[in-house]
Design an enzyme around this catalytic site. Structure first.
Site, PDB file in Angstrom:
ATOM      1  N   GLY A 132       0.782  -1.227   0.000  1.00 47.88           N
ATOM      2  CA  GLY A 132       0.000   0.000   0.000  1.00 47.88           C
ATOM      3  C   GLY A 132       0.815   1.279   0.000  1.00 47.88           C
ATOM      4  N   SER A 133       2.065   1.223  -0.435  1.00 49.16           N
ATOM      5  CA  SER A 133       2.869   2.460  -0.472  1.00 49.16           C
ATOM      6  C   SER A 133       2.310   3.455  -1.480  1.00 49.16           C
ATOM      7  CB  SER A 133       4.329   2.141  -0.780  1.00 49.16           C
ATOM      8  OG  SER A 133       4.480   1.641  -2.094  1.00 49.16           O
ATOM      9  N   ASN A 134       1.722   2.956  -2.563  1.00 45.81           N
ATOM     10  CA  ASN A 134       1.089   3.866  -3.525  1.00 45.81           C
ATOM     11  C   ASN A 134      -0.225   4.410  -2.973  1.00 45.81           C
ATOM     12  OD1 ASN A 134       2.647   3.968  -6.232  1.00 45.81           O
ATOM     13  ND2 ASN A 134       2.791   1.856  -5.549  1.00 45.81           N
ATOM     14  N   HIS A 137      -5.222  -8.303  -9.464  1.00 42.72           N
ATOM     15  CA  HIS A 137      -6.328  -9.158  -9.935  1.00 42.72           C
ATOM     16  C   HIS A 137      -6.789  -8.625 -11.282  1.00 42.72           C
ATOM     17  CE1 HIS A 137     -10.106 -11.458  -9.874  1.00 42.72           C
ATOM     18  NE2 HIS A 137     -10.679 -10.363 -10.291  1.00 42.72           N
ATOM     19  N   ASN A 185      -4.981   2.456 -13.582  1.00 42.45           N
ATOM     20  CA  ASN A 185      -4.075   1.481 -12.972  1.00 42.45           C
ATOM     21  C   ASN A 185      -2.633   1.975 -13.055  1.00 42.45           C
ATOM     22  OD1 ASN A 185      -3.221  -1.250 -12.015  1.00 42.45           O
ATOM     23  ND2 ASN A 185      -2.276  -1.309 -14.045  1.00 42.45           N
ATOM     24  N   HIS A 240       1.081   0.878 -13.510  1.00 44.70           N
ATOM     25  CA  HIS A 240       1.846  -0.264 -14.000  1.00 44.70           C
ATOM     26  C   HIS A 240       3.308   0.130 -14.168  1.00 44.70           C
ATOM     27  CE1 HIS A 240       2.696  -4.115 -15.639  1.00 44.70           C
ATOM     28  NE2 HIS A 240       3.089  -3.631 -16.789  1.00 44.70           N
ATOM     29  N   ASP A 283      -3.169  -4.079 -19.078  1.00 48.45           N
ATOM     30  CA  ASP A 283      -2.129  -3.042 -19.221  1.00 48.45           C
ATOM     31  C   ASP A 283      -2.061  -2.477 -20.629  1.00 48.45           C
ATOM     32  OD1 ASP A 283      -0.099  -5.010 -16.995  1.00 48.45           O
ATOM     33  OD2 ASP A 283      -1.580  -3.469 -16.567  1.00 48.45           O
TER      34      ASP A 283
HETATM   35  N1  LIG Z   1      -8.772  -6.223 -17.124  1.00 47.66           N
HETATM   36  C1  LIG Z   1      -7.729  -5.659 -16.513  1.00 47.66           C
HETATM   37  N2  LIG Z   1      -7.470  -5.960 -15.225  1.00 47.66           N
HETATM   38  C2  LIG Z   1      -6.397  -5.397 -14.609  1.00 47.66           C
HETATM   39  C3  LIG Z   1      -5.530  -4.532 -15.306  1.00 47.66           C
HETATM   40  C4  LIG Z   1      -5.836  -4.224 -16.661  1.00 47.66           C
HETATM   41  O1  LIG Z   1      -5.125  -3.421 -17.326  1.00 47.66           O
HETATM   42  N3  LIG Z   1      -6.939  -4.802 -17.227  1.00 47.66           N
HETATM   43  N4  LIG Z   1      -4.349  -4.051 -14.691  1.00 47.66           N
HETATM   44  C5  LIG Z   1      -3.986  -4.884 -13.546  1.00 47.66           C
HETATM   45  C6  LIG Z   1      -2.763  -4.619 -12.768  1.00 47.66           C
HETATM   46  N5  LIG Z   1      -1.731  -5.482 -13.274  1.00 47.66           N
HETATM   47  C7  LIG Z   1      -0.667  -4.830 -13.841  1.00 47.66           C
HETATM   48  O2  LIG Z   1      -0.603  -3.592 -13.834  1.00 47.66           O
HETATM   49  C8  LIG Z   1      -1.776  -6.897 -13.188  1.00 47.66           C
HETATM   50  C9  LIG Z   1      -2.160  -7.468 -12.001  1.00 47.66           C
HETATM   51  C10 LIG Z   1      -2.230  -8.853 -11.880  1.00 47.66           C
HETATM   52  C11 LIG Z   1      -1.910  -9.669 -12.945  1.00 47.66           C
HETATM   53  C12 LIG Z   1      -2.041 -11.155 -12.812  1.00 47.66           C
HETATM   54  O3  LIG Z   1      -1.436 -11.918 -13.545  1.00 47.66           O
HETATM   55  N6  LIG Z   1      -2.890 -11.527 -11.830  1.00 47.66           N
HETATM   56  C13 LIG Z   1      -3.217 -12.961 -11.606  1.00 47.66           C
HETATM   57  C14 LIG Z   1      -3.074 -13.310 -10.130  1.00 47.66           C
HETATM   58  C15 LIG Z   1      -1.700 -12.889  -9.648  1.00 47.66           C
HETATM   59  C16 LIG Z   1      -1.641 -12.973  -8.128  1.00 47.66           C
HETATM   60  O4  LIG Z   1      -2.699 -13.133  -7.497  1.00 47.66           O
HETATM   61  O5  LIG Z   1      -0.508 -12.849  -7.615  1.00 47.66           O
HETATM   62  C17 LIG Z   1      -4.698 -13.177 -11.960  1.00 47.66           C
HETATM   63  O6  LIG Z   1      -5.502 -12.203 -11.827  1.00 47.66           O
HETATM   64  O7  LIG Z   1      -4.977 -14.324 -12.315  1.00 47.66           O
HETATM   65  C18 LIG Z   1      -1.528  -9.095 -14.154  1.00 47.66           C
HETATM   66  C19 LIG Z   1      -1.458  -7.700 -14.276  1.00 47.66           C
HETATM   67  C20 LIG Z   1      -5.147  -4.966 -12.598  1.00 47.66           C
HETATM   68  N7  LIG Z   1      -6.162  -5.663 -13.287  1.00 47.66           N
HETATM   69  N1  LIG Z   2       0.909  -4.904 -12.472  1.00 44.02           N
HETATM   70  C1  LIG Z   2       0.815  -3.996 -11.370  1.00 44.02           C
HETATM   71  C2  LIG Z   2       2.044  -4.090 -10.520  1.00 44.02           C
HETATM   72  O1  LIG Z   2       2.881  -4.932 -10.719  1.00 44.02           O
HETATM   73  N2  LIG Z   2       2.122  -3.198  -9.533  1.00 44.02           N
HETATM   74  C3  LIG Z   2       3.205  -3.215  -8.606  1.00 44.02           C
HETATM   75  O2  LIG Z   2       2.634  -3.435  -7.330  1.00 44.02           O
HETATM   76  C4  LIG Z   2       3.338  -2.632  -6.390  1.00 44.02           C
HETATM   77  C5  LIG Z   2       2.368  -2.226  -5.345  1.00 44.02           C
HETATM   78  O3  LIG Z   2       3.094  -1.635  -4.313  1.00 44.02           O
HETATM   79  P1  LIG Z   2       2.278  -0.980  -3.077  1.00 44.02           P
HETATM   80  O4  LIG Z   2       1.312  -2.027  -2.593  1.00 44.02           O
HETATM   81  O5  LIG Z   2       3.368  -0.647  -2.109  1.00 44.02           O
HETATM   82  O6  LIG Z   2       1.577   0.213  -3.611  1.00 44.02           O
HETATM   83  C6  LIG Z   2       3.872  -1.448  -7.150  1.00 44.02           C
HETATM   84  O7  LIG Z   2       5.116  -1.099  -6.676  1.00 44.02           O
HETATM   85  C7  LIG Z   2       3.921  -1.905  -8.592  1.00 44.02           C
HETATM   86  O8  LIG Z   2       5.239  -2.071  -9.027  1.00 44.02           O
END
Ligand SMILES: Nc1nc2c(c(=O)[nH]1)N[C@@H](CN(C=O)c1ccc(C(=O)N[C@@H](CCC(=O)O)C(=O)O)cc1)CN2
Ligand SMILES: NCC(=O)N[C@@H]1O[C@H](COP(=O)([O-])[O-])[C@@H](O)[C@H]1O
Length: 219
Positions: free
Chosen positions: A16-18, A107, A126, A128, A168
């Protein structure tokens, strides 16, 4: 003329730093007339939930495991129901958000979430840790670090983008390049990337809300 108030719902999965950067920006006025009215995590142990509670922000833990147990033979059904219920949680909350910010929300959301949000006129953005068209998905920072060491990639970056079905791939709101340094450790790159993230998530949120304000003004 009364100042326009903006309400944010922030989705998290971890530290949750963001989220903290957004909390601090609301408190300092960097994000003017803006408050975080709800934080939702898909992970119970997310430290970001503690950050929200410390800031007196209501929190919800929305657990996918229960849905997978209910639909053991169909992950797609489980995810669709999970996403539909997530949308309902947000649409029935008071106040409704003007904007949803995914701040480390790990997710992938489906149309069961995206469609109700679009119909309600609620945009989703989002954070990224990559540039448009590069390293989509999880583990982006490490993949860029490896590309720097193995393929001579000179830079990566961070973006705030609109959330669409394709992961993304939504339109970038704001981007910032981050140079890759020869011999740098992954940990050191992650540190630099997180620093950029914390500024960009505030700037990206500000730009989208500024657009909302203009939309409201034009009505
Ligand atoms: N439909 C969309 N959903 C999400 C997006 C998006 O652009 N379109 N951005 C993501 C955030 N994200 C990257 O920025 C990202 C997050 C999670 C995953 C992923 O592979 N998740 C897996 C589970 C991984 C885990 O629980 O550790 C999954 O959902 O099966 C990829 C990209 C937020 N959602
Ligand atoms: N695809 C999205 C992704 O990879 N996001 C990553 O999750 C971290 C969340 O940090 P936070 O929980 O400290 O904010 C962020 O630092 C970012 O790099």
């Amino acid at each position: 003329m009364t100042e326009q108030q903006f309400n944010l719902t922030v989705l998290i999965s971890g530290n949750g730093s963001n989220l903290q950067a957004l909390i601090d920006a609301c408190a300092s006025g960097t994000l003017p007339n803006t408050r975080i009215t709800h934080v939702i995590s898909n992970r119970k142990a997310a430290y970001g939930l503690e950050r929200a509670t410390r800031a007196s922000i209501p929190t919800t833990y929305h657990n996918l495991v229960a849905y997978k147990k209910k639909h053991p033979d169909n992950t797609d059904t489980a995810r669709a129901q999970y996403d539909a219920d997530l949308a309902n949680i947000i649409l029935t909350s008071t106040p409704r958000p003007d904007l949803i910010v995914c701040a480390g929300w790990m997710h992938i959301v489906t149309a069961s979430f995206l469609t109700p949000m679009a119909e309600a006129g609620i945009k989703i953005i989002n954070l990224h840790p990559a540039l448009p068209g590069e390293f989509a998905g999880a583990g982006a920072i490490e993949r860029a670090w490896k590309a720097g060491h193995e393929q001579g990639l000179k830079r990566t970056g961070v973006m705030i983008h609109e959330v669409i079905a394709e992961v993304d791939a939504g339109e970038a709101v704001v981007t910032q390049e981050v140079e890759l340094r020869e011999g740098e450790s992954l940990e050191a790159l992650e540190e630099r990337m997180h620093g950029v993230e914390h500024g960009l998530i505030v700037e990206g949120t500000r730009r989208v809300l500024e657009g909302r304000g203009k939309e409201r003004g034009s009505r």
